[in-house]
Design an enzyme around this catalytic site. Sequence first.
Site, PDB file in Angstrom:
ATOM      1  N   ARG A   1      40.745  21.052  40.925  1.00 42.64           N
ATOM      2  CA  ARG A   1      39.679  20.510  41.747  1.00 42.64           C
ATOM      3  C   ARG A   1      39.497  21.414  42.958  1.00 42.64           C
ATOM      4  NH1 ARG A   1      40.650  14.256  42.863  1.00 42.64           N
ATOM      5  NH2 ARG A   1      40.676  14.947  45.036  1.00 42.64           N
TER       6      ARG A   1
ATOM      7  N   ARG B   1      44.907  17.387  53.368  1.00 42.60           N
ATOM      8  CA  ARG B   1      44.645  16.022  52.895  1.00 42.60           C
ATOM      9  C   ARG B   1      45.863  15.123  53.138  1.00 42.60           C
ATOM     10  NH1 ARG B   1      43.266  17.564  47.066  1.00 42.60           N
ATOM     11  NH2 ARG B   1      43.474  15.344  46.645  1.00 42.60           N
TER      12      ARG B   1
ATOM     13  N   ARG C   1      40.323   4.067  53.916  1.00 42.85           N
ATOM     14  CA  ARG C   1      41.187   5.186  54.284  1.00 42.85           C
ATOM     15  C   ARG C   1      41.537   5.193  55.760  1.00 42.85           C
ATOM     16  NH1 ARG C   1      40.067   8.577  49.621  1.00 42.85           N
ATOM     17  NH2 ARG C   1      41.453  10.353  49.765  1.00 42.85           N
TER      18      ARG C   1
ATOM     19  N   ARG D   1      45.572  21.701  39.257  1.00 41.29           N
ATOM     20  CA  ARG D   1      44.716  20.746  38.573  1.00 41.29           C
ATOM     21  C   ARG D   1      43.284  21.273  38.508  1.00 41.29           C
ATOM     22  NH1 ARG D   1      43.929  14.762  40.963  1.00 41.29           N
ATOM     23  NH2 ARG D   1      43.383  16.072  42.738  1.00 41.29           N
TER      24      ARG D   1
ATOM     25  N   LYS E   1      46.593   7.370  41.976  1.00 39.39           N
ATOM     26  CA  LYS E   1      45.635   6.269  42.115  1.00 39.39           C
ATOM     27  C   LYS E   1      44.605   6.287  40.984  1.00 39.39           C
ATOM     28  CE  LYS E   1      44.270   7.553  46.252  1.00 39.39           C
ATOM     29  NZ  LYS E   1      45.091   8.755  46.446  1.00 39.39           N
TER      30      LYS E   1
HETATM   31  P1  AP5 Z   1      45.671  11.335  40.355  1.00 36.79           P
HETATM   32  O1  AP5 Z   1      45.673  10.119  39.498  1.00 36.79           O
HETATM   33  O2  AP5 Z   1      44.471  12.196  40.365  1.00 36.79           O
HETATM   34  O3  AP5 Z   1      46.079  10.945  41.853  1.00 36.79           O
HETATM   35  P2  AP5 Z   1      45.183  10.423  43.036  1.00 36.79           P
HETATM   36  O4  AP5 Z   1      46.060   9.573  43.883  1.00 36.79           O
HETATM   37  O5  AP5 Z   1      43.921   9.809  42.495  1.00 36.79           O
HETATM   38  O6  AP5 Z   1      44.907  11.802  43.769  1.00 36.79           O
HETATM   39  P3  AP5 Z   1      43.578  12.406  44.377  1.00 36.79           P
HETATM   40  O7  AP5 Z   1      43.804  13.866  44.496  1.00 36.79           O
HETATM   41  O8  AP5 Z   1      42.373  11.930  43.655  1.00 36.79           O
HETATM   42  O9  AP5 Z   1      43.653  11.704  45.775  1.00 36.79           O
HETATM   43  P4  AP5 Z   1      42.783  11.761  47.035  1.00 36.79           P
HETATM   44  O10 AP5 Z   1      43.029  10.427  47.626  1.00 36.79           O
HETATM   45  O11 AP5 Z   1      43.096  12.898  47.899  1.00 36.79           O
HETATM   46  O12 AP5 Z   1      41.303  12.057  46.493  1.00 36.79           O
HETATM   47  P5  AP5 Z   1      39.953  11.271  46.494  1.00 36.79           P
HETATM   48  O13 AP5 Z   1      39.205  11.689  45.303  1.00 36.79           O
HETATM   49  O14 AP5 Z   1      40.150   9.833  46.760  1.00 36.79           O
HETATM   50  O15 AP5 Z   1      46.947  12.178  39.950  1.00 36.79           O
HETATM   51  C1  AP5 Z   1      47.181  13.460  40.546  1.00 36.79           C
HETATM   52  C2  AP5 Z   1      47.805  14.413  39.497  1.00 36.79           C
HETATM   53  O16 AP5 Z   1      49.084  13.900  39.133  1.00 36.79           O
HETATM   54  C3  AP5 Z   1      46.998  14.494  38.211  1.00 36.79           C
HETATM   55  O17 AP5 Z   1      47.062  15.814  37.740  1.00 36.79           O
HETATM   56  C4  AP5 Z   1      47.716  13.524  37.265  1.00 36.79           C
HETATM   57  O18 AP5 Z   1      47.583  13.893  35.927  1.00 36.79           O
HETATM   58  C5  AP5 Z   1      49.148  13.627  37.746  1.00 36.79           C
HETATM   59  N1  AP5 Z   1      49.911  12.382  37.571  1.00 36.79           N
HETATM   60  C6  AP5 Z   1      49.452  11.095  37.718  1.00 36.79           C
HETATM   61  N2  AP5 Z   1      50.449  10.208  37.518  1.00 36.79           N
HETATM   62  C7  AP5 Z   1      51.563  10.948  37.262  1.00 36.79           C
HETATM   63  C8  AP5 Z   1      52.935  10.601  36.979  1.00 36.79           C
HETATM   64  N3  AP5 Z   1      53.344   9.311  36.912  1.00 36.79           N
HETATM   65  N4  AP5 Z   1      53.816  11.604  36.786  1.00 36.79           N
HETATM   66  C9  AP5 Z   1      53.419  12.916  36.842  1.00 36.79           C
HETATM   67  N5  AP5 Z   1      52.122  13.311  37.094  1.00 36.79           N
HETATM   68  C10 AP5 Z   1      51.229  12.330  37.307  1.00 36.79           C
HETATM   69  O19 AP5 Z   1      39.219  11.875  47.789  1.00 36.79           O
HETATM   70  C11 AP5 Z   1      38.781  13.210  47.810  1.00 36.79           C
HETATM   71  C12 AP5 Z   1      37.996  13.479  49.098  1.00 36.79           C
HETATM   72  O20 AP5 Z   1      36.815  12.652  49.132  1.00 36.79           O
HETATM   73  C13 AP5 Z   1      38.711  13.154  50.399  1.00 36.79           C
HETATM   74  O21 AP5 Z   1      39.536  14.214  50.810  1.00 36.79           O
HETATM   75  C14 AP5 Z   1      37.509  12.925  51.346  1.00 36.79           C
HETATM   76  O22 AP5 Z   1      36.939  14.148  51.738  1.00 36.79           O
HETATM   77  C15 AP5 Z   1      36.521  12.203  50.444  1.00 36.79           C
HETATM   78  N6  AP5 Z   1      36.677  10.726  50.483  1.00 36.79           N
HETATM   79  C16 AP5 Z   1      36.954   9.912  49.420  1.00 36.79           C
HETATM   80  N7  AP5 Z   1      37.033   8.631  49.807  1.00 36.79           N
HETATM   81  C17 AP5 Z   1      36.812   8.621  51.140  1.00 36.79           C
HETATM   82  C18 AP5 Z   1      36.787   7.601  52.131  1.00 36.79           C
HETATM   83  N8  AP5 Z   1      37.040   6.315  51.819  1.00 36.79           N
HETATM   84  N9  AP5 Z   1      36.535   7.964  53.424  1.00 36.79           N
HETATM   85  C19 AP5 Z   1      36.292   9.231  53.756  1.00 36.79           C
HETATM   86  N10 AP5 Z   1      36.308  10.257  52.876  1.00 36.79           N
HETATM   87  C20 AP5 Z   1      36.571   9.953  51.569  1.00 36.79           C
HETATM   88 MG    MG Z   2      41.886  10.226  42.713  1.00 32.37          MG
END
Ligand code: AP5
Ligand code: MG
Length: 186
Positions: free
Chosen positions: A133, A144, A92, A131, A17
């Site tokens: 984080r 997650r 979410r 990665r 994403k």
């Molecule tokens: P990346 O682009 O980082 O993927 P992503 O889908 O953004 O993954 P996240 O880990 O950020 O998702 P998430 O939804 O758990 O985290 P968020 O920050 O929203 O890519 C992942 C990896 O793959 C990278 O290393 C990248 O280089 C690689 N990659 C990308 N594309 C590729 C490809 N085509 N081929 C190979 N490799 C590839 O949320 C984090 C936390 O915040 C949550 O757990 C929660 O505690 C809180 N939070 C955030 N939003 C909310 C909400 N709305 N409600 C409640 N809590 C929330």
């Molecule tokens: Mg992300």
Amino acid sequence: MATKPKLVLLGPPGSGKGTQAEILARELGVPHVSTGDMLRGAVEEGSALGRKVSGLMNAGALVDDGTMAEVVRERLGRSDARGGFLLDGYPRNRAQAETLEAILSASDRDLDAVVLLEVPEEELVARVAGRGRSDDSEEVIRERLRVYREKTEPLVDYYDQRGLLRPVDGVGAIDDVNDRILEAIG
Ligand code: AP5
Ligand code: MG
């Protein structure tokens, strides 16, 4: 789309994403609104919001809906998001989807499309492993993913029923996935 698009990127942790949103935001000229990045920024600053959410994030749990509603309402109310935006990580769960609808309709806006990035579970775990984080340990990524399946995945049907869902194969080169998204949103 005559005006700039109002989009949501949906998909499990590690589905790309953030990676795709960054590219799309440039291509489409809309702000990338990542709730995860905003919360991580708050944790880094040590703000009241950051202190409230850091424990939950490190456990792979969702932050409460009320807190998230405030964060998103404020961000989507800023002038740069008036025309269009790319939401990454919100909504979410069903309550958040309803809140988003309410926020948008209060200013006569609505979503144009919801892009679903589809990636198999084994690849998700492999992608985030190492990665670096603080919520990327194997144990926390599994949690997650569990939270995604339980709380977020029902939004696939929710948006499909509204005719907004655009499923995209998220496996392959980053540029190829970008091409598929552009094609899916027209
Ligand atoms: P990346 O682009 O980082 O993927 P992503 O889908 O953004 O993954 P996240 O880990 O950020 O998702 P998430 O939804 O758990 O985290 P968020 O920050 O929203 O890519 C992942 C990896 O793959 C990278 O290393 C990248 O280089 C690689 N990659 C990308 N594309 C590729 C490809 N085509 N081929 C190979 N490799 C590839 O949320 C984090 C936390 O915040 C949550 O757990 C929660 O505690 C809180 N939070 C955030 N939003 C909310 C909400 N709305 N409600 C409640 N809590 C929330
Ligand atoms: Mg992300």
